[in-house]
Design an enzyme around this catalytic site. Structure first.
Site, mmCIF file in Angstrom:
data_model
loop_
_atom_site.group_PDB
_atom_site.id
_atom_site.type_symbol
_atom_site.label_atom_id
_atom_site.label_comp_id
_atom_site.label_asym_id
_atom_site.label_seq_id
_atom_site.Cartn_x
_atom_site.Cartn_y
_atom_site.Cartn_z
ATOM 1 N N LYS A 1 0.838 -1.202 0.000
ATOM 2 C CA LYS A 1 0.000 0.000 0.000
ATOM 3 C C LYS A 1 0.879 1.260 0.000
ATOM 4 C CE LYS A 1 -3.358 2.945 0.683
ATOM 5 N NZ LYS A 1 -4.482 3.269 -0.152
ATOM 6 N N LYS B 1 -0.459 11.417 6.417
ATOM 7 C CA LYS B 1 -0.224 10.282 7.320
ATOM 8 C C LYS B 1 0.487 9.159 6.555
ATOM 9 C CE LYS B 1 -3.548 7.520 7.431
ATOM 10 N NZ LYS B 1 -3.917 6.263 6.770
HETATM 11 N N1 LIG Z 1 -10.519 7.978 1.381
HETATM 12 C C1 LIG Z 1 -9.790 7.288 0.530
HETATM 13 O O1 LIG Z 1 -9.766 7.556 -0.695
HETATM 14 C C2 LIG Z 1 -8.950 6.129 1.023
HETATM 15 C C3 LIG Z 1 -8.503 5.225 0.050
HETATM 16 C C4 LIG Z 1 -7.772 4.119 0.475
HETATM 17 C C5 LIG Z 1 -7.458 3.955 1.813
HETATM 18 N N2 LIG Z 1 -7.877 4.881 2.733
HETATM 19 C C6 LIG Z 1 -7.520 4.617 4.144
HETATM 20 O O2 LIG Z 1 -8.669 4.051 4.754
HETATM 21 C C7 LIG Z 1 -8.761 4.486 6.121
HETATM 22 C C8 LIG Z 1 -10.102 5.206 6.328
HETATM 23 O O3 LIG Z 1 -10.125 6.325 5.433
HETATM 24 P P1 LIG Z 1 -11.415 7.263 5.255
HETATM 25 O O4 LIG Z 1 -11.116 8.140 4.101
HETATM 26 O O5 LIG Z 1 -12.651 6.429 5.303
HETATM 27 O O6 LIG Z 1 -11.283 8.135 6.607
HETATM 28 P P2 LIG Z 1 -12.447 8.786 7.492
HETATM 29 O O7 LIG Z 1 -13.524 9.286 6.609
HETATM 30 O O8 LIG Z 1 -11.770 9.711 8.435
HETATM 31 O O9 LIG Z 1 -13.020 7.508 8.283
HETATM 32 C C9 LIG Z 1 -12.423 6.926 9.398
HETATM 33 C C10 LIG Z 1 -13.555 6.405 10.265
HETATM 34 O O10 LIG Z 1 -13.032 5.655 11.358
HETATM 35 C C11 LIG Z 1 -13.587 6.159 12.577
HETATM 36 N N3 LIG Z 1 -12.571 6.006 13.623
HETATM 37 C C12 LIG Z 1 -11.304 6.466 13.610
HETATM 38 N N4 LIG Z 1 -10.676 6.142 14.730
HETATM 39 C C13 LIG Z 1 -11.569 5.451 15.475
HETATM 40 C C14 LIG Z 1 -11.523 4.846 16.741
HETATM 41 N N5 LIG Z 1 -10.393 4.916 17.475
HETATM 42 N N6 LIG Z 1 -12.633 4.224 17.200
HETATM 43 C C15 LIG Z 1 -13.762 4.178 16.457
HETATM 44 N N7 LIG Z 1 -13.872 4.731 15.239
HETATM 45 C C16 LIG Z 1 -12.790 5.360 14.763
HETATM 46 C C17 LIG Z 1 -13.839 7.627 12.293
HETATM 47 O O11 LIG Z 1 -14.740 8.168 13.230
HETATM 48 P P3 LIG Z 1 -14.932 9.784 13.349
HETATM 49 O O12 LIG Z 1 -15.797 10.162 12.169
HETATM 50 O O13 LIG Z 1 -15.572 9.976 14.646
HETATM 51 O O14 LIG Z 1 -13.554 10.401 13.246
HETATM 52 C C18 LIG Z 1 -14.384 7.552 10.883
HETATM 53 O O15 LIG Z 1 -15.734 7.169 10.880
HETATM 54 C C19 LIG Z 1 -7.535 5.367 6.377
HETATM 55 O O16 LIG Z 1 -6.507 4.606 6.933
HETATM 56 C C20 LIG Z 1 -7.171 5.850 4.976
HETATM 57 O O17 LIG Z 1 -5.812 6.182 4.886
HETATM 58 C C21 LIG Z 1 -8.653 5.948 2.363
#
Ligand SMILES: NC(=O)c1ccc[n+]([C@@H]2O[C@H](COP(=O)([O-])OP(=O)(O)OC[C@H]3O[C@@H](n4cnc5c(N)ncnc54)[C@H](OP(=O)(O)O)[C@@H]3O)[C@@H](O)[C@H]2O)c1
Length: 298
Positions: free
Chosen positions: A172, A240
């Site tokens: 990744k 990050k």
């Molecule tokens: N977005 C993309 O295009 C993409 C693509 C590939 C991979 N990723 C990876 O996938 C992961 C998620 O990305 P995302 O874009 O979906 O991010 P996001 O929208 O910030 O979603 C993260 C989710 O996890 C929850 N969360 C975080 N820490 C937590 C904890 N300690 N306990 C319970 N819930 C928790 C957050 O809650 P809150 O809303 O309360 O903060 C939020 O709902 C990341 O590692 C990112 O690098 C993202």
């Protein structure tokens, strides 16, 4: 098909992925920090839980899709985490992007309790998560990977077992190097066109199908033209990931000059308060240097 799957982290990626698992017929128990995210999935047919521990108690396989390394450590390993209740023989699949080194430590901790662990980060963005076409790079035991393949097939298309624990995260990070550096290449092409007075949409049509074609050019450039900086992938999450890449590069005594440069330019962007915008906002740093804006009206 295992009957009871848990899903933790219902953000930009987790929410549509959880929906695709429900569509595929899995019984899903979900938890996320914000109750409203849980409520949305309950309306779609999931069962809500009020902690990671409760998800562990009610599941055989638990998927985590949270933000960063400390979040995965918290939801899996803390006293209120999944591992405190998941029974031996269960499996945890972490699909977040986190540290490969911490991943190996988490895998060791779960395996000591008879629980299998796969690192299975994804690529393909919010669009890929909604369409169920994510690329998934998986590290861990091959037998566990094979047992979980139907789950991966419900959320992704290009699903590859890449090696032992931590390998999924290392692959990744390779992905993130290519994504970030291509974003800068695209941004430079856009700023060059704007400064030279070229019609941006015609330039975009002309070069997208040739050797310059990329996911970034296809998906991000039109958003820049419309001045749409809403996040598919947030700048702070890209940072990050680049931090994780540069930490590994340090450990390997490896020069990654282009990755270091993009990370530094994103630092300048974050200083303007744009950390929660989408990564297409990188072009704004170049706009400031060039004194020109990339808009479709040019
Ligand atoms: N977005 C993309 O295009 C993409 C693509 C590939 C991979 N990723 C990876 O996938 C992961 C998620 O990305 P995302 O874009 O979906 O991010 P996001 O929208 O910030 O979603 C993260 C989710 O996890 C929850 N969360 C975080 N820490 C937590 C904890 N300690 N306990 C319970 N819930 C928790 C957050 O809650 P809150 O809303 O309360 O903060 C939020 O709902 C990341 O590692 C990112 O690098 C993202």
């Amino acid at each position: 098909m295992p009957q009871r799957i848990g899903f933790i982290g219902l953000g930009i990626m987790g929410k549509p992925m959880a929906r695709n698992l429900i569509k595929a017929g899995y019984s899903l128990t979900v938890y996320s920090r914000r109750q409203e995210a849980v409520d949305t999935l309950v309306a779609d047919g999931a069962q809500g839980a009020s902690s990671s521990r409760e998800v562990g108690e009610r599941s055989e396989i638990v998927i985590t899709m949270v933000t960063d390394t400390p979040d995965v450590q918290e939801v899996v390993l803390s006293t209120d985490g999944v591992l405190s209740r998941l029974r031996a023989g269960g499996t945890i699949i972490d699909m977040s992007t986190i540290s490969p080194t911490a991943t190996r430590e988490i895998a060791n901790a779960t395996q000591a309790k008879g629980v299998q662990f796969l690192d299975a980060p994804v690529s393909g963005g919010e669009g890929g998560a909604i369409a169920g076409t994510l690329s998934i790079m998986v590290g861990g035991e091959v037998d566990t990977f094979n047992a979980c393949l139907p789950i991966f097939q419900a959320v992704g298309k290009n699903i590859i077992h890449v090696g032992p624990s931590g390998s999924g995260q290392l692959v990744k990070l390779c992905n993130q190097i290519a994504v970030a550096v291509t974003n800068l290449a695209m941004s430079e092409a856009l700023i060059f066109a704007a400064k030279a007075g070229v019609n941006l949409e015609k330039m975009h049509q002309a070069i997208s199908g040739g050797a310059a074609g990329s996911w970034q050019l296809t998906n991000l450039a039109p958003r820049v033209f419309q001045r749409d900086f809403a996040p598919g992938f947030m700048v702070k999450l890209q940072q990050k990931d680049l931090r994780l890449v540069l930490q590994e590069a340090d450990r390997l005594q490896l020069a990654l000059p282009a990755t270091g440069l993009v990370h530094s330019l994103f630092n300048a962007l974050e200083a303007t308060g744009a950390g929660e915008e989408g990564t297409q906002a990188l072009v704004k740093v170049l706009e400031r240097l060039a004194g020109v804006e990339v808009t479709a009206q040019i």
